[in-house]
Write a protein that holds these residues in place. Structure first.
Motif, PDB file in Angstrom:
ATOM      1  N   ILE A 280      40.823  36.953  38.140  1.00 30.34           N
ATOM      2  CA  ILE A 280      40.423  38.485  37.850  1.00 30.34           C
ATOM      3  C   ILE A 280      40.252  39.479  38.741  1.00 30.34           C
ATOM      4  N   TYR A 281      40.155  38.935  39.986  1.00 32.10           N
ATOM      5  CA  TYR A 281      39.926  39.582  41.163  1.00 32.10           C
ATOM      6  C   TYR A 281      40.864  39.151  42.245  1.00 32.10           C
ATOM      7  N   HIS A 282      41.975  39.745  42.699  1.00 32.86           N
ATOM      8  CA  HIS A 282      43.112  39.298  43.821  1.00 32.86           C
ATOM      9  C   HIS A 282      42.957  40.337  44.748  1.00 32.86           C
ATOM     10  N   HIS A 283      42.568  39.980  46.252  1.00 36.12           N
ATOM     11  CA  HIS A 283      42.244  40.976  47.282  1.00 36.12           C
ATOM     12  C   HIS A 283      43.365  41.667  47.607  1.00 36.12           C
ATOM     13  N   LEU A 284      44.852  41.373  47.172  1.00 39.65           N
ATOM     14  CA  LEU A 284      45.666  42.049  47.761  1.00 39.65           C
ATOM     15  C   LEU A 284      46.502  42.780  46.501  1.00 39.65           C
ATOM     16  N   GLU A 285      45.840  42.696  45.506  1.00 35.68           N
ATOM     17  CA  GLU A 285      46.445  43.390  44.208  1.00 35.68           C
ATOM     18  C   GLU A 285      45.995  44.885  43.787  1.00 35.68           C
ATOM     19  N   ARG A 305      37.932  30.033  26.504  1.00 42.32           N
ATOM     20  CA  ARG A 305      36.989  30.114  27.560  1.00 42.32           C
ATOM     21  C   ARG A 305      37.671  29.685  28.788  1.00 42.32           C
ATOM     22  N   ILE A 306      38.063  30.844  29.410  1.00 41.43           N
ATOM     23  CA  ILE A 306      38.872  30.805  30.833  1.00 41.43           C
ATOM     24  C   ILE A 306      37.859  31.248  31.703  1.00 41.43           C
ATOM     25  N   THR A 307      37.818  30.529  32.868  1.00 43.67           N
ATOM     26  CA  THR A 307      36.671  31.035  34.175  1.00 43.67           C
ATOM     27  C   THR A 307      37.777  31.978  34.892  1.00 43.67           C
ATOM     28  N   GLY A 308      36.937  33.328  35.098  1.00 47.26           N
ATOM     29  CA  GLY A 308      37.475  34.144  35.962  1.00 47.26           C
ATOM     30  C   GLY A 308      36.764  33.902  37.428  1.00 47.26           C
ATOM     31  N   VAL A 309      37.958  33.910  38.321  1.00 46.61           N
ATOM     32  CA  VAL A 309      37.799  33.427  39.724  1.00 46.61           C
ATOM     33  C   VAL A 309      38.540  34.937  40.491  1.00 46.61           C
ATOM     34  N   ALA A 310      38.212  34.601  41.690  1.00 44.34           N
ATOM     35  CA  ALA A 310      38.859  35.545  42.800  1.00 44.34           C
ATOM     36  C   ALA A 310      39.694  34.822  43.850  1.00 44.34           C
TER      37      ALA A 310
END
Length: 472
Positions: A280-285, A305-310
């Motif tokens: 859900i958060y990508h540092h280059l996007e 039920r999918i886990t949001g990660v970075a």
């Protein structure tokens, strides 16, 4: 004493061509390795002027042996894999050179130009280098439940990254991380090396990045290689089969940078029930993160039920936007081990942080659920049970706007002053229903009267949901 010089034998020499007009996903070239070979060198040369993405992989008679890639290069490109019993080049797996039928695979990820390639294979004969005893494998993590912060997307020189696995582990320690996942494209060649740099202060997770022609995904928590080549229509092996293979190993399948234009997720046939995590958060996007967050909400509302990660997607862990520690996934795990961390991700006990710390729970009718858990609404009351959301946020380096999201929509927000000390908050919902709550936090200018505040570039915190279910 007479010393016999090593000899070599050419096993394959072939020229071919790739073209955007007659595009094929993979080109296969088989060759026979004779008995007695002790080394093997497979080399692919081609020239590219703009975009011509060719990746070289090698398979032995029984198994996968390695991949080499150089996606950012232009001009004369040389990809080479060298195999020996006790040593191998970056991207390759050491091991005995088995006699029999081998295969070189050219992955034509994409090409905008017609290009010729030259593929050669040579076998070496002679004494194998003496095997050196490896250093003892250190402890991979430590006991004790807690919240652990780390990196779930990083590359080394075994694919298209700059650091060695040891340098990646060192950079993770300097960033104060508790764990790092090695997610090289295609190959597990770095796993054994990074294991020697684990310790009680740093757990390392064996992962791969599926680098398909229609999207990328991290395969987390593996104990063996999973076939990541899913783009041959003649081969009955799909991205869904990969996800099942990851699940069978006790791992988590994570869709990466889903809105990254040509590298975004285009496997429209994917069964989302097989997905365990989503970046859900990508540092280059950049602004694509907003689209990823919205899409994740759609998956949650659909019941997945999918886990949001970075993911930093680091290729140089000490430089610029690739530097480790700028964004982390914080996981609540029963212990700091690969299995404990993967279990925490699977149970949605995680949040994305660019600095702040979080505790998040919900209460109703005497029942409580923490982040990732499920709260069952009691039935049979004359008046509905109110849900109390209990939030503690710490390490706020900026004035912050905290949003409470209900089923992906705005519920309420609170403005907080910068504070190193934890701030405790309570939010009531007098009209709860099935679905979920989650939190978002964004940095805010102290004198701003702006009524919005969900700008991706100001993101500080993204929680995973607390799920709400009506009593059956």
């Amino acid at each position: 004493m007479t010393t016999i010089a090593p000899t070599s034998e050419s096993l394959l020499s072939v020229r071919g061509q790739v073209s955007p007009v007659l595009h094929v996903p993979y080109l296969y070239h088989e060759f026979e390795v004779p008995d007695g070979a002790t080394t093997l060198t497979v080399s692919l040369r081609f020239h590219k002027k703009r975009r011509c993405q060719l990746f070289l992989s090698v398979f032995g008679p029984m198994n996968y042996r390695g991949t080499r890639m150089n996606p950012g290069g232009v001009g004369d490109i040389h990809l080479e894999l060298t195999f020996g019993a006790h040593s191998a080049s970056p991207g390759a797996l050491a091991g005995l050179i088995e006699p029999g039928r081998w295969r070189a695979q050219i992955d034509v990820e994409s090409t905008e130009e017609t290009a010729e390639y030259f593929l050669t294979v040579a076998a070496g004969f002679g004494e194998s280098p003496t095997q050196t005893s490896p250093d003892p494998v250190t402890v991979n993590g430590r006991p004790g439940a807690g919240w652990y912060r780390g990196e779930l997307h990083a590359h080394t020189h075994h694919s298209d990254g700059r650091p060695t696995p040891g340098e990646l582990a060192g950079a993770a320690r300097r960033a104060g991380l508790d764990f790092v996942a090695l997610t090289d494209h295609f190959t597990p060649a770095g796993w054994a090396e990074i294991d020697h740099h684990a310790g009680p202060d740093l757990a390392v997770i064996h992962s791969l990045e599926l680098t398909g022609h229609r999207g990328h995904a991290n395969l987390h928590g593996l104990n063996g290689w999973v076939d990541v080549f899913v783009d041959d229509p003649a081969k009955e092996w799909t991205v869904n089969d990969v996800a099942r293979g990851v699940r069978d190993q006790g791992g988590v399948f994570c869709v990466n940078h889903a809105f990254s234009n040509s590298l975004g997720w285009q496997y429209h046939e994917f069964d989302w029930s097989l997905c365990g995590a989503f970046e859900i958060y990508h540092h280059l996007e950049g602004p694509n993160n907003a689209a990823q967050l919205i899409f994740w909400d759609g998956l949650l509302r659909a019941g997945h039920r999918i886990t949001g990660v970075a993911g930093t997607d680091s290729h140089d862990p000490l430089a610029g936007r690739h530097r480790l520690g700028q964004v982390t996934t914080v996981i609540n795990a029963r212990n700091l081990t690969p299995a404990g961390l993967i279990d925490g991700v699977r149970k949605h006990r995680a949040y994305v942080s660019l600095g702040p710390e979080l505790t998040f729970a919900a209460e109703c009718g005497g029942e409580r659920a923490d982040m990732g858990g499920e709260l069952v609404l009691p039935g049979g009351h004359a008046s509905p049970c109110r849900v109390r959301l209990l939030v503690e946020v710490g390490n706020l380096a900026h004035p912050t706007r905290l949003f409470v999201m209900k089923n992906g929509l705005y519920h309420t927000h609170l403005d907080l002053a910068a504070s190193a000390a934890p701030v405790q908050l309570e939010v009531l919902d007098p009209n709860p229903g099935p679905g979920y709550y989650r939190l978002e936090a964004y940095a805010r200018a102290p004198q701003s009267g702006f009524s919005g505040g969900r700008e991706w570039q100001n993101t500080l915190l993204l929680s995973n949901p607390i799920f709400i279910r009506g009593e059956s």
